[in-house]
Design an enzyme around this catalytic site. Structure first.
Site, PDB file in Angstrom:
ATOM      1  N   GLN A   1      -0.044   5.865   4.204  1.00  0.00           N
ATOM      2  CA  GLN A   1      -1.223   6.642   3.843  1.00  0.00           C
ATOM      3  C   GLN A   1      -1.553   7.659   4.941  1.00  0.00           C
ATOM      4  O   GLN A   1      -1.836   8.832   4.666  1.00  0.00           O
ATOM      5  CB  GLN A   1      -2.418   5.700   3.638  1.00  0.00           C
ATOM      6  CG  GLN A   1      -3.724   6.400   3.318  1.00  0.00           C
ATOM      7  CD  GLN A   1      -3.683   7.067   1.957  1.00  0.00           C
ATOM      8  OE1 GLN A   1      -3.311   6.443   0.980  1.00  0.00           O
ATOM      9  NE2 GLN A   1      -4.051   8.334   1.887  1.00  0.00           N
TER      10      GLN A   1
ATOM     11  N   ARG B   1       1.310  11.937  -0.430  1.00  0.00           N
ATOM     12  CA  ARG B   1       1.941  10.624  -0.275  1.00  0.00           C
ATOM     13  C   ARG B   1       3.441  10.738  -0.582  1.00  0.00           C
ATOM     14  O   ARG B   1       4.286  10.167   0.099  1.00  0.00           O
ATOM     15  CB  ARG B   1       1.302   9.594  -1.238  1.00  0.00           C
ATOM     16  CG  ARG B   1      -0.166   9.268  -0.966  1.00  0.00           C
ATOM     17  CD  ARG B   1      -0.352   8.552   0.354  1.00  0.00           C
ATOM     18  NE  ARG B   1       0.477   7.375   0.476  1.00  0.00           N
ATOM     19  CZ  ARG B   1       0.200   6.157  -0.020  1.00  0.00           C
ATOM     20  NH1 ARG B   1      -0.929   5.963  -0.657  1.00  0.00           N
ATOM     21  NH2 ARG B   1       1.015   5.138   0.173  1.00  0.00           N
TER      22      ARG B   1
ATOM     23  N   HIS C   1      -2.105   0.607   6.991  1.00  0.00           N
ATOM     24  CA  HIS C   1      -1.586   1.383   5.856  1.00  0.00           C
ATOM     25  C   HIS C   1      -0.929   2.659   6.412  1.00  0.00           C
ATOM     26  O   HIS C   1      -1.414   3.775   6.193  1.00  0.00           O
ATOM     27  CB  HIS C   1      -2.741   1.715   4.906  1.00  0.00           C
ATOM     28  CG  HIS C   1      -2.312   2.147   3.542  1.00  0.00           C
ATOM     29  ND1 HIS C   1      -0.985   2.219   3.153  1.00  0.00           N
ATOM     30  CD2 HIS C   1      -3.044   2.554   2.459  1.00  0.00           C
ATOM     31  CE1 HIS C   1      -0.923   2.631   1.901  1.00  0.00           C
ATOM     32  NE2 HIS C   1      -2.154   2.838   1.460  1.00  0.00           N
TER      33      HIS C   1
ATOM     34  N   CYS D   1      -8.461   7.816   0.706  1.00  0.00           N
ATOM     35  CA  CYS D   1      -7.107   7.380   0.337  1.00  0.00           C
ATOM     36  C   CYS D   1      -6.985   7.108  -1.159  1.00  0.00           C
ATOM     37  O   CYS D   1      -5.887   7.149  -1.701  1.00  0.00           O
ATOM     38  CB  CYS D   1      -6.731   6.141   1.138  1.00  0.00           C
ATOM     39  SG  CYS D   1      -7.900   4.794   0.980  1.00  0.00           S
TER      40      CYS D   1
ATOM     41  N   ASP E   1     -13.152   5.051   2.717  1.00  0.00           N
ATOM     42  CA  ASP E   1     -12.346   4.160   1.878  1.00  0.00           C
ATOM     43  C   ASP E   1     -13.325   3.182   1.231  1.00  0.00           C
ATOM     44  O   ASP E   1     -14.503   3.118   1.613  1.00  0.00           O
ATOM     45  CB  ASP E   1     -11.306   3.435   2.769  1.00  0.00           C
ATOM     46  CG  ASP E   1     -10.352   2.538   1.978  1.00  0.00           C
ATOM     47  OD1 ASP E   1     -10.286   2.659   0.744  1.00  0.00           O
ATOM     48  OD2 ASP E   1      -9.683   1.694   2.620  1.00  0.00           O
TER      49      ASP E   1
ATOM     50  N   ARG F   1       4.065  -4.386  -0.041  1.00  0.00           N
ATOM     51  CA  ARG F   1       2.595  -4.374  -0.002  1.00  0.00           C
ATOM     52  C   ARG F   1       2.153  -5.819  -0.092  1.00  0.00           C
ATOM     53  O   ARG F   1       2.416  -6.496  -1.104  1.00  0.00           O
ATOM     54  CB  ARG F   1       2.036  -3.538  -1.153  1.00  0.00           C
ATOM     55  CG  ARG F   1       0.532  -3.689  -1.310  1.00  0.00           C
ATOM     56  CD  ARG F   1      -0.065  -2.667  -2.251  1.00  0.00           C
ATOM     57  NE  ARG F   1      -0.116  -1.356  -1.649  1.00  0.00           N
ATOM     58  CZ  ARG F   1      -0.967  -0.397  -2.002  1.00  0.00           C
ATOM     59  NH1 ARG F   1      -1.855  -0.606  -2.949  1.00  0.00           N
ATOM     60  NH2 ARG F   1      -0.955   0.774  -1.405  1.00  0.00           N
TER      61      ARG F   1
HETATM   62  N1  NVA Z   1      -8.547  -0.557   2.039  1.00  0.00           N
HETATM   63  C1  NVA Z   1      -8.059  -0.490   0.685  1.00  0.00           C
HETATM   64  C2  NVA Z   1      -7.058   0.599   0.572  1.00  0.00           C
HETATM   65  C3  NVA Z   1      -6.483   0.800  -0.811  1.00  0.00           C
HETATM   66  C4  NVA Z   1      -5.458   1.877  -0.851  1.00  0.00           C
HETATM   67  C5  NVA Z   1      -7.467  -1.825   0.287  1.00  0.00           C
HETATM   68  O1  NVA Z   1      -6.789  -2.446   1.113  1.00  0.00           O
HETATM   69  O2  NVA Z   1      -7.700  -2.274  -0.831  1.00  0.00           O
HETATM   70  N1   CP Z   2      -4.034   4.982  -1.469  1.00  0.00           N
HETATM   71  C1   CP Z   2      -3.242   4.029  -2.012  1.00  0.00           C
HETATM   72  O1   CP Z   2      -2.488   3.336  -1.317  1.00  0.00           O
HETATM   73  O2   CP Z   2      -3.369   3.948  -3.361  1.00  0.00           O
HETATM   74  P1   CP Z   2      -2.727   2.808  -4.287  1.00  0.00           P
HETATM   75  O3   CP Z   2      -3.434   1.516  -3.955  1.00  0.00           O
HETATM   76  O4   CP Z   2      -2.987   3.283  -5.668  1.00  0.00           O
HETATM   77  O5   CP Z   2      -1.263   2.707  -3.967  1.00  0.00           O
END
Ligand code: NVA
Ligand code: CP
Length: 306
Positions: free
Chosen positions: A132, A291, A129, A263, A223, A102
């Site tokens: 997801q 997930r 992502h 998400c 989101d 990540r």
């Molecule tokens: N768009 C959000 C998704 C979190 C799961 C982010 O990147 O923070």
């Molecule tokens: N939806 C998702 O990726 O959640 P987290 O940021 O908690 O992993």
């Protein structure tokens, strides 16, 4: 099942529609316990951003497969002190069987993939992502028994989740409507890519009008309005994004059987109201659970265990 053994998943578009469908079938079989897979391997998690669902669902999935997980928090590994990615990638490749990352930039993920032989999984970047989206599609399929022909509407910021939903949705023959404020649209390259990937029956709507996008939608998705790394902009964005909030009024415009997905984590009262999130059309908890099932299928496939 077509083999995904040894492959990376950097983008949802690294898979074709058939491969996504096969992963969903495997995930459903693992979830129902109709099938059990054993995979005694080691997964690394290298996360430069916070995570609850992705971190825990990957870990539990791997434990349930009979494997092990190593948390490579950058705060406690040399990569956080500036060891080059190309060196870290080649070293981790010698220890691990599979690595989920990540991070911010997609090109860093690509560097890892280029410098290691093991499967590299995108556990979220600023661009995409994909894990997801596999869980989202599993949830949609559980509800409607299909994906093709359904209309999926995403409201809010043209971010990583929106990009992956658009690309994945058209690969599965869904109509994808994306409604964002004018200055927060999905980047044109992704829209172009989606047009090229789209199954014949899949229509794409890119609009700034949340109501137009919501009419007859089977799935309403949102989101956060400011993603990780954009926290400084969060307050300024609230008035701009307000018309894109999923609330009871907007939900009435969608198909009466529509479901609502997010998400998570959610900012209740911003992109989604409490009432919708806790309402009977919300599937967010099933989505979060999925997930784990979707990623279990993904790990087993990339490691050639199925
Ligand atoms: N768009 C959000 C998704 C979190 C799961 C982010 O990147 O923070
Ligand atoms: N939806 C998702 O990726 O959640 P987290 O940021 O908690 O992993």
């Amino acid at each position: 099942m077509s083999s995904l053994a040894g492959r990376d998943l950097l983008s949802i578009a690294d898979l074709n529609g058939q491969q996504i469908a096969e992963l969903l079938k495997l995930a459903a079989a693992l979830k129902s316990k109709e099938l059990s897979v054993t995979c005694n391997k080691v997964l690394g998690l290298l996360f430069y951003k916070a995570s609850t669902r992705t971190r825990v669902s990957f870990s539990v999935a791997m434990y349930q497969l009979g494997g092990q997980v190593i948390d490579l928090n950058p705060d406690r590994t040399q990569v956080g002190r500036g060891e080059p990615l190309i060196d870290t990638a080649r070293v981790l490749d010698r220890y691990l069987d599979i690595l989920a990352i990540r991070t911010f930039e997609q090109k860093d993920l690509e560097t890892f993939a280029n410098y290691s032989q093991i499967p590299i999984i995108n556990a979220l970047t600023d661009l995409e992502h994909p894990c997801q989206i596999l869980a989202d599609f599993l949830t949609i399929q559980e509800t409607f028994g299909k994906l093709s022909g359904l209309t999926l509407t995403y409201l809010g910021d043209g971010n990583n989740v929106a990009n992956s939903l658009l690309l994945g949705g058209v690969l599965m023959g869904m109509n994808v409507n994306i409604a964002t404020p004018k200055d927060y649209q999905i980047q044109p390259e992704i829209i172009e890519q989606a047009k090229n990937l789209a199954q014949e029956n899949a229509k794409i709507m890119i609009t700034n009008d949340p109501k137009e996008a919501t009419e007859n939608a089977h799935i309403l998705y949102t989101d956060v309005w400011a993603s990780m790394g954009q926290e400084d902009e969060a307050a300024n964005r609230i008035p701009i994004f307000q018309p894109y909030q999923i609330n009871d009024e907007l939900l009435k415009i969608a198909d009466p059987e529509a479901i609502v997905l997010h998400c998570l984590p959610a900012h209740r009262g911003e992109e989604i109201t409490d009432s919708v999130m806790e309402g009977k059309q919300s599937k967010v908890w099933d989505e979060a659970e999925n997930r784990m099932h979707a990623q279990k299928a993904l790990i087993a496939s990339l490691l050639g265990a199925v």
